[in-house]
Write a protein that holds these residues in place. Structure first.
Motif, mmCIF file in Angstrom:
data_model
loop_
_atom_site.group_PDB
_atom_site.id
_atom_site.type_symbol
_atom_site.label_atom_id
_atom_site.label_comp_id
_atom_site.label_asym_id
_atom_site.label_seq_id
_atom_site.Cartn_x
_atom_site.Cartn_y
_atom_site.Cartn_z
ATOM 1 N N MET A 50 -67.083 26.414 -47.447
ATOM 2 C CA MET A 50 -67.858 25.651 -48.423
ATOM 3 C C MET A 50 -69.292 26.144 -48.544
ATOM 4 S SD MET A 50 -66.114 23.428 -50.052
ATOM 5 C CE MET A 50 -64.766 22.240 -50.068
ATOM 6 N N GLU A 51 -69.847 26.648 -47.439
ATOM 7 C CA GLU A 51 -71.214 27.170 -47.464
ATOM 8 C C GLU A 51 -71.330 28.444 -48.293
ATOM 9 O OE1 GLU A 51 -73.811 25.768 -46.351
ATOM 10 O OE2 GLU A 51 -73.196 24.346 -44.791
ATOM 11 N N ARG A 57 -63.179 15.197 -45.514
ATOM 12 C CA ARG A 57 -64.223 16.225 -45.495
ATOM 13 C C ARG A 57 -64.455 16.777 -46.896
ATOM 14 N NH1 ARG A 57 -68.633 16.611 -42.967
ATOM 15 N NH2 ARG A 57 -69.451 18.752 -42.839
ATOM 16 N N LEU A 58 -63.399 16.915 -47.668
ATOM 17 C CA LEU A 58 -63.551 17.358 -49.048
ATOM 18 C C LEU A 58 -64.392 16.381 -49.852
ATOM 19 C CD1 LEU A 58 -59.894 18.608 -49.658
ATOM 20 C CD2 LEU A 58 -61.947 20.052 -49.728
ATOM 21 N N ALA A 83 -67.675 17.121 -52.010
ATOM 22 C CA ALA A 83 -67.735 16.733 -53.421
ATOM 23 C C ALA A 83 -68.991 15.909 -53.684
ATOM 24 C CB ALA A 83 -66.490 15.947 -53.802
ATOM 25 N N ASP A 84 -69.335 15.039 -52.744
ATOM 26 C CA ASP A 84 -70.536 14.213 -52.882
ATOM 27 C C ASP A 84 -71.801 15.070 -52.869
ATOM 28 O OD1 ASP A 84 -71.639 11.489 -53.043
ATOM 29 O OD2 ASP A 84 -72.494 11.935 -51.069
ATOM 30 N N ARG A 85 -71.710 16.236 -52.239
ATOM 31 C CA ARG A 85 -72.855 17.158 -52.217
ATOM 32 C C ARG A 85 -72.918 18.023 -53.470
ATOM 33 N NH1 ARG A 85 -72.297 19.428 -45.952
ATOM 34 N NH2 ARG A 85 -72.630 17.396 -44.921
ATOM 35 N N GLN A 94 -61.108 11.530 -53.057
ATOM 36 C CA GLN A 94 -62.246 10.821 -53.605
ATOM 37 C C GLN A 94 -63.300 11.803 -54.106
ATOM 38 O OE1 GLN A 94 -63.072 7.243 -53.901
ATOM 39 N NE2 GLN A 94 -60.823 7.327 -53.831
ATOM 40 N N GLY A 95 -63.802 11.516 -55.325
ATOM 41 C CA GLY A 95 -64.941 12.241 -55.859
ATOM 42 C C GLY A 95 -64.653 13.626 -56.405
#
Length: 360
Positions: A181-182, A205-206, A210-212, A228-229
């Protein structure tokens, strides 16, 4: 009219009026999207599989001396990445600058072949975990070829895992997910197998990523509402059966499918992109739906891999700055190319996509 009936009609009217239609993708805009895709770094997490095709020339078959069966003389075998692996292959073929795959394989012949297939496509496997306690999933398809090239596919031979992944392996996979992800701009999730690599901790964790603000598209056969998200991409069967596992999915009105897509969008607190087979797809977000028709394709067709091609092109176009409806139109082009590739989980190249637009 009694109040309940009034309320029901008002809801139906609201759904009807929220459906718009989008058919605005031009060749020039598609070329712009393709140029932007070449700047993207893409990540894939999920169930990687090996797709195997064994072609048997039945004109060479002989009766076995040991059993009362005729042999299947294999004259050709083909391998390609399947499931999440096919999504990675599609992202690379579409032109993404880098593609990383994050998953678990076994220490078996299928895992070695799968890594070789990834290497041929220049897909980064540094985040793959190889475990002796895991079986590399595979879909093996024997195809009998008769006189005048008549073809018939036998029942598929599947390799899979019949026990859930261990908590320690899941923790290691989450660490690798964070590393991926980074590094990436866009992320595809393939949650396909009953005992696969995507568990609830991975889903949680996903949701954090997603929230970020990470752009994530999820394809899931049985757990589409457990995220979610994110952007979820079910077909009408997967969406319907999330709410009713024994639902009989039959021909329904556009209002019905819009209602289902909106309901799922609300359930995941994100976007629902629901595909409707040869009809098209719906983009449902908050209280609004937009329908994008698909492209007509003449038979013969083979729909294997069409969903992977759609998800990959959708995610790539979104990463390149497209709106949801525009990205769906772009994804329809990719699917229309792949379903014309018989007997393989195909991919769609930028050149093929431009040619398809030019000929329409």
């Amino acid at each position: 009219m009694i109040p309940d009936e009034e309320q029901e009609q008002e809801q139906e009217h609201a759904i009807t009026t929220c459906i718009e239609r989008y058919e605005g993708l031009t060749r020039q805009r598609a070329e712009e999207i393709i140029r932007h895709i070449t700047t993207l770094r893409a990540g894939v997490i999920g169930d990687v599989c090996l797709d195997v095709y064994w072609e048997a020339d039945m004109s060479r078959s002989t009766l076995s001396r040991e059993t009362p069966h005729y042999t299947l003389p294999i004259v050709e075998e083909r391998f390609s990445p399947g499931a999440a692996g096919n999504v990675a292959a599609n992202l690379k073929e579409l032109g993404c600058r880098e593609v990383f795959v994050c998953s678990v394989t076994g220490q078996d012949w299928r895992g070695e072949l799968l890594k070789s297939e990834f290497a041929q496509r220049q897909i980064d496997t540094s985040l793959l975990i190889a475990s002796s306690s895991w079986h590399t999933p595979a879909y093996c398809k024997p195809i009998r070829v008769g006189l005048q090239q008549v073809r018939q596919e036998d029942p598929r031979l599947d390799f899979q895992n019949f026990q859930p992944m261990s908590s320690s392996m899941e923790a290691e996979l989450i660490e690798r997910l964070d590393q991926m992800m980074e590094q990436v701009d866009i992320v595809a999730v393939t949650d396909q197998l009953p005992n696969g690599v995507i568990g609830q901790e991975i889903r949680n964790r996903l949701a954090v990523w997603a929230d970020r603000g990470k752009k994530i598209v999820v394809d899931s056969r049985n757990n589409i509402g457990a995220y979610q998200g994110v952007i979820v991409k079910p077909n009408e069967v997967e969406a319907s059966r999330w709410f009713d596992p024994i639902a009989e999915v039959r021909e329904q009105s556009s209002q019905h499918w819009a209602e289902t897509a909106l309901r799922l969008s609300n359930a995941v607190n994100g976007v629902c992109c629901m595909t409707l087979g040869s009809e098209g797809a719906l983009w449902a977000e908050r209280e609004h739906c937009i329908f994008v028709p698909t492209r007509a394709v003449e038979p013969p067709i083979d729909i294997v891999g069409a969903g992977d091609a759609f998800a990959s092109a959708l995610l790539s176009a979104l990463g390149a700055g497209s709106t949801g409806p525009e990205a769906m139109a772009f994804a329809h082009i990719a699917s229309s190319i792949v379903i014309r590739k018989i007997g393989t989980t195909g991919t769609a190249s930028p050149q093929e996509m431009i040619q398809q637009l030019s000929s329409s």
